[in-house]
Design an enzyme around this catalytic site. Structure first.
Site: not given
Ligand SMILES: *Cc1c(COP(=O)(O)O)cnc(C)c1O
Length: 414
Positions: A75, A174, A300, A348
Site C-alpha cells: 500500500k 477500525r 525562519y 520548503m
Molecule cells: C499496513 C498493514 C499491514 C502491514 O503492517 P507492517 O507493520 O508495515 O508490517 C498488515 N495488515 C494490515 C491490515 C495493514 O493495514
C-alpha cells in the site's frame, strides 16, 4: 510479463530513447516519471535497492518456513518505494499475494502482473468500487453483511464467483466484525452463493509494543476460527501477522503472514534484526557553504543562533520534498561520511547544516538523509525518532513528484 515497464526507471540517460520505442504509459502510471530529468539535474532523489528487497523476502521466508504463505503489503506506493518496480520485483520473487489500500494500486498491480496474483484490498470497499473489483478479481475485505451482499449481487450479475476475506476486529477498532458477533454474521455470509470466503484475518494494534495484549487478540481470533470449524466452516487462509508479529510472535503466522515495513528492511521495534537490509535511501546535495559569525541567526523564526564562528551548508531539499519541518534543529544528515546537525528551521526547498568540523565540504557534495555514506548510516527509524513519529510515516512522507525522482538498482532484465 510486465517487467519491461521497469526499463523506464533503469537508465534515465536513455529514457527518451526508451520511451520512443515503448507503448504508452499505463493508465495508472505515476506522473512523477513524466517529468524525469537527467540524473545530473537531480536536487534530491530516492534510491531503491531492489536486491535488498529480494534479500528481505528471503529473510522473511526463512523466518516463516516453507508452508506459510507470504502476502506482500505494498500500500501507499509500496511505502513510498514505487509500486510498479517493487511489485514486479516481488512477483519475480514469487510472493503469494499482495495487499493494497487503494483500488488504483490494485489495478496497477493487475496491469504489471496480469491475473496471476491474488490482491487483497484493506479497508472497506466504496460502493462505486464494487463493479471494478469484481471485474478485476480484486479481493475485498468484508466488514458488514450488506457489503457481502453488494459483492454477491455484482458477482451474480457477471455470472462469476468472487473471493472475499473477512476481517475480525479483536482490538484494533477500525474495520471488521467485532469478534463476539463474527461467527453469526460469517454464517450468514456463507449462505451467499456467489461469494467465497477464502480468507479470515485480524489486525494487531500494538504488536510492536505489547506482546501480551497481542497474544490475547490472537486467542480471540483463534476462538472464532474454532467456533466456525465446529459449525463446519473452514476457511483456507488465516492471517494475522504484520511485521512486528512476524518477528516476535511465530504462533501468529498461521497459514499466511502480512508484513509491510519488514519487506523494506526497517524493523518495527527497537531491537536490531541484522538480517534485514534497508531498501530506500534519500539523498540531496550541498548547494552553498557560508561562514556565520557568532551571534548571527539561521533560517525562519531565527530559532538558531551561532555561539561561535561556524560554517553552514545549504542543502537542496526541504519539507516540500518530505524532509519534515518537525526535523528543524533536531535531525542529523551525513556529509563526507559523518553526521552533521540540521540547524534552524527546515524551509520548503532548503535546509541548513552545521559543517564547521567538515572542512572539505563543497558545493555539489552528496548529502544523505536516509541511507549509508562511508561507515555511517541513518535509518528511517532514526528520522522517525527525531521527528517524533514512526518510520512508516517517514517513508510514505517522501514526496512523489518530479522533485524527488526514484532511481532503481537491481531492476530485472526485460
Ligand atoms: C499496513 C498493514 C499491514 C502491514 O503492517 P507492517 O507493520 O508495515 O508490517 C498488515 N495488515 C494490515 C491490515 C495493514 O493495514
Amino acid at each position: 510479463m510486465g517487467f519491461h515497464h521497469a526499463a523506464w526507471f533503469f537508465r534515465h540517460e536513455d529514457r527518451l530513447e526508451v520511451e520512443a520505442q515503448s507503448p504508452p504509459l499505463p493508465e495508472f502510471w505515476y506522473t512523477a516519471t513524466d517529468y524525469m530529468v537527467p540524473q545530473s539535474y537531480y536536487r534530491c532523489w530516492v534510491e531503491v535497492d531492489l536486491d535488498a528487497l529480494r534479500h528481505n523476502v528471503a529473510a522473511i521466508r526463512r523466518r516463516i518456513g516453507p508452508t506459510v504463505k507470504l502476502m506482500a503489503v505494498v500500500k501507499a506506493d509500496a511505502y513510498g518505494h514505487g509500486l510498479a518496480q517493487v511489485g514486479s520485483t516481488l512477483m519475480q520473487c514469487g510472493v503469494d499475494a499482495f495487499a493494497v489500500a487503494n483500488l488504483s494500486e490494485a489495478l496497477l498491480l493487475r496491469q504489471i502482473g496480469g491475473t496471476g496474483w491474488p490482491i487483497l484490498l484493506f479497508g472497506s470497499a466504496l460502493p462505486f468500487e464494487v463493479a471494478k473489483m469484481v471485474e478485476q478479481n480484486i479481493t475485498p475485505t468484508i466488514s458488514t453483511v450488506d457489503e457481502a451482499q453488494l459483492f454477491e449481487e455484482e458477482a451474480r450479475r457477471r455470472g462469476k464467483a468472487v473471493n472475499v476475506h473477512i476481517e475480525i476486529d479483536t482490538g484494533m477498532g477500525r474495520v471488521g466484525f467485532w469478534h463476539e458477533e463474527a461467527v453469526k454474521t460469517i454464517l450468514q455470509i456463507t449462505a451467499l452463493r456467489h461469494v467465497r470466503i477464502t480468507g479470515l484475518y485480524t489486525h494487531f494494534p500494538s504488536a510492536d509494543e505489547n506482546l501480551d495484549e497481542t497474544r490475547r487478540e490472537l486467542g480471540l481470533f483463534q476462538k472464532v476460527v474454532q467456533k466456525l470449524a465446529s459449525k463446519g466452516v473452514t476457511i483456507p487462509l488465516l492471517h494475522t501477522a504484520n511485521s512486528a508479529a512476524v518477528l516476535r510472535l511465530p504462533k501468529s503466522h498461521l497459514t499466511m503472514v502480512r508484513p509491510g515495513l519488514l519487506l523494506y528492511g526497517i524493523c518495527p521495534t527497537k531491537a536490531p534484526f541484522g538480517e534485514f537490509r534497508p531498501v530506500l535511501s534519500f539523498k540531496a546535495r550541498v548547494a552553498y557553504v557560508k561562514g556565520v559569525a557568532a551571534g548571527r541567526t539561521v533560517s525562519y523564526g531565527q530559532t538558531f543562533k551561532a555561539k561561535k564562528t561556524m560554517r553552514i551548508a545549504t542543502v537542496t531539499a526541504g519539507y516540500a520534498d518530505g524532509f519534515s519541518r518537525h526535523l528543524s534543529n533536531k535531525a542529523e544528515v551525513l556529509i563526507g561520511g559523518r553526521r552533521c546537525p540540521v540547524v534552524g528551521r527546515v524551509t520548503m526547498d532548503q535546509i541548513m547544516v552545521d559543517v564547521t568540523r567538515e572542512t572539505h565540504v563543497q558545493c555539489g557534495d552528496e548529502v544523505v538523509f536516509i541511507g549509508q555514506q562511508g561507515d555511517a548510516r541513518i535509518t528511517a527509524s532514526d528520522v522517525a525518532r527525531w521527528e517524533d513519529t514512526i518510520p512508516w510515516e517517514v517513508l510514505c512522507g517522501i514526496t512523489k513528484t518530479a522533485r524527488v525522482p526514484r532511481i532503481y538498482r537491481g531492476v530485472a532484465a526485460a
